[in-house]
Design a protein around this motif. Sequence first.
Motif, PDB file in Angstrom:
ATOM      1  N   GLU A   1      51.774 -72.001  -6.751  1.00  0.00           N
ATOM      2  CA  GLU A   1      52.097 -73.433  -7.119  1.00  0.00           C
ATOM      3  C   GLU A   1      51.680 -74.454  -6.696  1.00  0.00           C
ATOM      4  O   GLU A   1      51.486 -75.536  -7.249  1.00  0.00           O
ATOM      5  CB  GLU A   1      53.634 -73.167  -7.307  1.00  0.00           C
ATOM      6  CG  GLU A   1      54.550 -74.193  -8.016  1.00  0.00           C
ATOM      7  CD  GLU A   1      54.290 -74.117  -9.420  1.00  0.00           C
ATOM      8  OE1 GLU A   1      53.817 -75.011 -10.325  1.00  0.00           O
ATOM      9  OE2 GLU A   1      55.034 -73.240  -9.802  1.00  0.00           O
ATOM     10  N   ALA A   2      51.516 -74.390  -5.080  1.00  0.00           N
ATOM     11  CA  ALA A   2      50.971 -75.534  -4.535  1.00  0.00           C
ATOM     12  C   ALA A   2      49.735 -75.938  -4.628  1.00  0.00           C
ATOM     13  O   ALA A   2      49.288 -76.948  -3.916  1.00  0.00           O
ATOM     14  CB  ALA A   2      51.630 -75.344  -3.135  1.00  0.00           C
ATOM     15  N   GLY A   3      49.106 -75.010  -5.152  1.00  0.00           N
ATOM     16  CA  GLY A   3      47.588 -75.380  -5.494  1.00  0.00           C
ATOM     17  C   GLY A   3      46.707 -74.859  -4.290  1.00  0.00           C
ATOM     18  O   GLY A   3      45.358 -75.312  -4.192  1.00  0.00           O
ATOM     19  N   ASP A   4      47.111 -74.052  -3.372  1.00  0.00           N
ATOM     20  CA  ASP A   4      46.437 -73.615  -2.207  1.00  0.00           C
ATOM     21  C   ASP A   4      45.552 -72.501  -2.429  1.00  0.00           C
ATOM     22  O   ASP A   4      44.525 -72.211  -1.588  1.00  0.00           O
ATOM     23  CB  ASP A   4      47.434 -72.991  -1.116  1.00  0.00           C
ATOM     24  CG  ASP A   4      48.542 -74.191  -0.392  1.00  0.00           C
ATOM     25  OD1 ASP A   4      48.180 -75.167  -0.747  1.00  0.00           O
ATOM     26  OD2 ASP A   4      49.545 -73.730   0.023  1.00  0.00           O
ATOM     27  N   ALA A   5      45.280 -71.858  -3.647  1.00  0.00           N
ATOM     28  CA  ALA A   5      44.372 -70.963  -3.882  1.00  0.00           C
ATOM     29  C   ALA A   5      43.068 -71.300  -3.879  1.00  0.00           C
ATOM     30  O   ALA A   5      42.690 -72.309  -4.643  1.00  0.00           O
ATOM     31  CB  ALA A   5      44.805 -69.872  -5.135  1.00  0.00           C
ATOM     32  N   ARG A   6      42.244 -70.672  -3.331  1.00  0.00           N
ATOM     33  CA  ARG A   6      40.507 -70.942  -3.326  1.00  0.00           C
ATOM     34  C   ARG A   6      39.848 -69.728  -3.637  1.00  0.00           C
ATOM     35  O   ARG A   6      39.309 -69.158  -2.581  1.00  0.00           O
ATOM     36  CB  ARG A   6      40.065 -71.717  -2.146  1.00  0.00           C
ATOM     37  CG  ARG A   6      40.667 -72.878  -1.850  1.00  0.00           C
ATOM     38  CD  ARG A   6      40.108 -74.114  -2.689  1.00  0.00           C
ATOM     39  NE  ARG A   6      40.322 -75.396  -2.575  1.00  0.00           N
ATOM     40  CZ  ARG A   6      41.660 -75.921  -2.886  1.00  0.00           C
ATOM     41  NH1 ARG A   6      42.498 -75.489  -3.713  1.00  0.00           N
ATOM     42  NH2 ARG A   6      41.692 -77.117  -2.685  1.00  0.00           N
ATOM     43  N   TYR A   7      39.738 -69.009  -4.758  1.00  0.00           N
ATOM     44  CA  TYR A   7      40.413 -69.847  -5.958  1.00  0.00           C
ATOM     45  C   TYR A   7      41.262 -68.841  -6.939  1.00  0.00           C
ATOM     46  O   TYR A   7      41.813 -69.030  -7.818  1.00  0.00           O
ATOM     47  CB  TYR A   7      39.437 -70.400  -6.949  1.00  0.00           C
ATOM     48  CG  TYR A   7      38.830 -71.639  -6.239  1.00  0.00           C
ATOM     49  CD1 TYR A   7      39.658 -72.788  -6.510  1.00  0.00           C
ATOM     50  CD2 TYR A   7      37.577 -71.528  -5.356  1.00  0.00           C
ATOM     51  CE1 TYR A   7      38.849 -73.838  -6.163  1.00  0.00           C
ATOM     52  CE2 TYR A   7      37.495 -72.760  -4.894  1.00  0.00           C
ATOM     53  CZ  TYR A   7      37.866 -73.776  -5.092  1.00  0.00           C
ATOM     54  OH  TYR A   7      37.786 -75.005  -4.557  1.00  0.00           O
ATOM     55  N   ARG A   8      41.633 -67.687  -6.262  1.00  0.00           N
ATOM     56  CA  ARG A   8      42.408 -66.497  -6.977  1.00  0.00           C
ATOM     57  C   ARG A   8      43.184 -65.820  -5.890  1.00  0.00           C
ATOM     58  O   ARG A   8      42.321 -65.265  -5.036  1.00  0.00           O
ATOM     59  CB  ARG A   8      41.364 -65.733  -8.047  1.00  0.00           C
ATOM     60  CG  ARG A   8      42.239 -65.304  -9.036  1.00  0.00           C
ATOM     61  CD  ARG A   8      42.860 -66.161  -9.679  1.00  0.00           C
ATOM     62  NE  ARG A   8      43.272 -65.886 -11.435  1.00  0.00           N
ATOM     63  CZ  ARG A   8      43.667 -66.686 -12.203  1.00  0.00           C
ATOM     64  NH1 ARG A   8      44.003 -67.893 -11.976  1.00  0.00           N
ATOM     65  NH2 ARG A   8      43.816 -66.062 -13.521  1.00  0.00           N
ATOM     66  N   TYR A   9      44.301 -65.779  -5.920  1.00  0.00           N
ATOM     67  CA  TYR A   9      45.006 -64.530  -5.153  1.00  0.00           C
ATOM     68  C   TYR A   9      45.126 -63.411  -5.744  1.00  0.00           C
ATOM     69  O   TYR A   9      45.429 -63.394  -7.112  1.00  0.00           O
ATOM     70  CB  TYR A   9      46.507 -65.076  -4.765  1.00  0.00           C
ATOM     71  CG  TYR A   9      46.596 -66.373  -3.862  1.00  0.00           C
ATOM     72  CD1 TYR A   9      45.785 -66.524  -2.852  1.00  0.00           C
ATOM     73  CD2 TYR A   9      47.395 -67.254  -4.262  1.00  0.00           C
ATOM     74  CE1 TYR A   9      46.156 -67.663  -1.904  1.00  0.00           C
ATOM     75  CE2 TYR A   9      47.650 -68.565  -3.362  1.00  0.00           C
ATOM     76  CZ  TYR A   9      46.910 -68.664  -2.245  1.00  0.00           C
ATOM     77  OH  TYR A   9      47.100 -69.705  -1.651  1.00  0.00           O
ATOM     78  N   VAL A  10      44.944 -62.245  -4.997  1.00  0.00           N
ATOM     79  CA  VAL A  10      45.131 -60.935  -5.636  1.00  0.00           C
ATOM     80  C   VAL A  10      45.948 -60.040  -4.953  1.00  0.00           C
ATOM     81  O   VAL A  10      45.896 -60.217  -3.553  1.00  0.00           O
ATOM     82  CB  VAL A  10      43.775 -60.169  -5.715  1.00  0.00           C
ATOM     83  CG1 VAL A  10      43.802 -58.734  -6.134  1.00  0.00           C
ATOM     84  CG2 VAL A  10      42.681 -61.019  -6.594  1.00  0.00           C
ATOM     85  N   LEU A  11      46.992 -59.750  -5.298  1.00  0.00           N
ATOM     86  CA  LEU A  11      48.028 -58.748  -4.729  1.00  0.00           C
ATOM     87  C   LEU A  11      47.484 -57.649  -4.548  1.00  0.00           C
ATOM     88  O   LEU A  11      46.765 -56.826  -5.323  1.00  0.00           O
ATOM     89  CB  LEU A  11      49.332 -58.844  -5.220  1.00  0.00           C
ATOM     90  CG  LEU A  11      50.013 -60.229  -5.488  1.00  0.00           C
ATOM     91  CD1 LEU A  11      51.153 -60.044  -6.609  1.00  0.00           C
ATOM     92  CD2 LEU A  11      50.375 -60.709  -3.972  1.00  0.00           C
ATOM     93  N   VAL A  12      47.670 -56.893  -3.348  1.00  0.00           N
ATOM     94  CA  VAL A  12      47.043 -55.516  -3.028  1.00  0.00           C
ATOM     95  C   VAL A  12      48.224 -54.582  -2.510  1.00  0.00           C
ATOM     96  O   VAL A  12      49.201 -54.916  -1.710  1.00  0.00           O
ATOM     97  CB  VAL A  12      46.099 -55.530  -1.813  1.00  0.00           C
ATOM     98  CG1 VAL A  12      45.463 -54.052  -1.682  1.00  0.00           C
ATOM     99  CG2 VAL A  12      45.158 -56.612  -2.198  1.00  0.00           C
ATOM    100  N   ASN A  13      48.343 -53.573  -3.403  1.00  0.00           N
ATOM    101  CA  ASN A  13      49.305 -52.427  -2.671  1.00  0.00           C
ATOM    102  C   ASN A  13      48.809 -51.524  -1.537  1.00  0.00           C
ATOM    103  O   ASN A  13      47.645 -51.027  -1.834  1.00  0.00           O
ATOM    104  CB  ASN A  13      49.838 -51.480  -4.072  1.00  0.00           C
ATOM    105  CG  ASN A  13      50.667 -51.861  -4.855  1.00  0.00           C
ATOM    106  OD1 ASN A  13      51.817 -52.449  -4.503  1.00  0.00           O
ATOM    107  ND2 ASN A  13      50.622 -51.927  -6.275  1.00  0.00           N
ATOM    108  N   GLU A  14      49.323 -51.576  -0.466  1.00  0.00           N
ATOM    109  CA  GLU A  14      48.797 -51.013   0.448  1.00  0.00           C
ATOM    110  C   GLU A  14      48.914 -49.641   0.738  1.00  0.00           C
ATOM    111  O   GLU A  14      48.366 -49.056   1.554  1.00  0.00           O
ATOM    112  CB  GLU A  14      49.484 -51.935   1.873  1.00  0.00           C
ATOM    113  CG  GLU A  14      48.765 -53.236   1.873  1.00  0.00           C
ATOM    114  CD  GLU A  14      49.567 -54.208   2.884  1.00  0.00           C
ATOM    115  OE1 GLU A  14      50.660 -54.291   2.890  1.00  0.00           O
ATOM    116  OE2 GLU A  14      48.701 -54.844   3.559  1.00  0.00           O
ATOM    117  N   GLN A  15      50.171 -49.158  -0.081  1.00  0.00           N
ATOM    118  CA  GLN A  15      50.351 -47.622   0.197  1.00  0.00           C
ATOM    119  C   GLN A  15      49.383 -46.912  -0.416  1.00  0.00           C
ATOM    120  O   GLN A  15      48.790 -47.296  -1.501  1.00  0.00           O
ATOM    121  CB  GLN A  15      51.824 -47.153  -0.091  1.00  0.00           C
ATOM    122  CG  GLN A  15      52.049 -47.375  -1.611  1.00  0.00           C
ATOM    123  CD  GLN A  15      52.446 -48.620  -2.052  1.00  0.00           C
ATOM    124  OE1 GLN A  15      52.335 -49.681  -1.567  1.00  0.00           O
ATOM    125  NE2 GLN A  15      53.496 -48.589  -2.904  1.00  0.00           N
TER     126      GLN A  15
END
Length: 361
Positions: A347-361
């Motif tokens: 929301e703050a515009g910090d992504a350069r340029y896409r965040y990807v969530l990773v399931n670590e288990q």
Amino acid sequence: MSSTDYKFEGWMGLDASAVEGKMQWKEFEPKPWEETDVDIKITHSGICGSDLHTLRSGWGPTIYPCCVGHEIVGEAVRVGSEVKHIKVGDRVGVGAQSESCLNRKGVECKECKAALEPYCPNHNTGTYNGVFMNGGKSYGGYALYNRSPAHFAIKIPDEIPSAHAAPMMCGGVTVYSPLKHFGAGPGKTVGIIGIGGLGHFGVLFAKALGADRVVAISRKADKREDALKLGADEYVATAEDTEWMANNKRTLDLIVCTVSSSKMPIQDYVGLLKVDGTMIQVGAPEDGALTIPAFTLIANRVRLGGSLIGSPDTIREMLELAAAKGVKPWVEERPMKEANKAIIDMEAGDARYRYVLVNEQ
């Protein structure tokens, strides 16, 4: 529904405050199982601007509780008996749509028959915040597992890492689809307005499709270096260059605009088109409608249109091109457990340029 030995759990938005990083981890009931479905053990889930719009009910009332995320990649762990193109163990992805009528409502659907599922007039279930034809609710990818109709699950080519494939499922195809459909390619000059998650894909895919010249257009100059590294030939900073309009008038064959604001200078943008040029809007503003710059359209014989995500066939085609041309989105992997922090940063515009969530288990 036959039971499974895994639970469907994910980050749930319970009300509009969820967008402030207040999603809660909860169990949910997926759609009732059908033999045309696939269960996916999620490894990667891209964060899309649509997730934020939906969490805050920005595009209309959200059906809470809601688990967002429609850039899903993972392993098929259960595959219905009627599914032919996927088997258990395959790496698959699901984008922003997970059901259309597919001619099951007793009427012939021209759109579904023509592989234009996003434009089905009879039924369209989003991968989250929707209701399936069997009455189940759709829950997205900020989760451990996803259940979707397998028609909308796509095998991922071996050459593409999962963290790259995930944001292509929505962000990538949302710009690839109009670029391909409206003829970005050799001999064409293409403008991409807004250099963010969608816009950076716009530059990458315009180049991959062979456009002669790609112009990145943004308000400020701070993304110039990134845009040129992504492959843009030129960069225009509209808030910092007083001559940008005069210097670029009637220079572009095709524009794809990713900006989601009704306050953008749409008349000036349309004025960048050559005679018979086309501007396609893919950003959907929460803050009101776009005005139609009628005189500029008329005087330059140009078109202003829109485009919605991409069909399963279009996603496959995009992935094949990405594999062949080595398209590499700029992604930052974040642990699934930090999803609340990641959406605040998005929301703050910090992504350069896409965040990807990773399931670590």
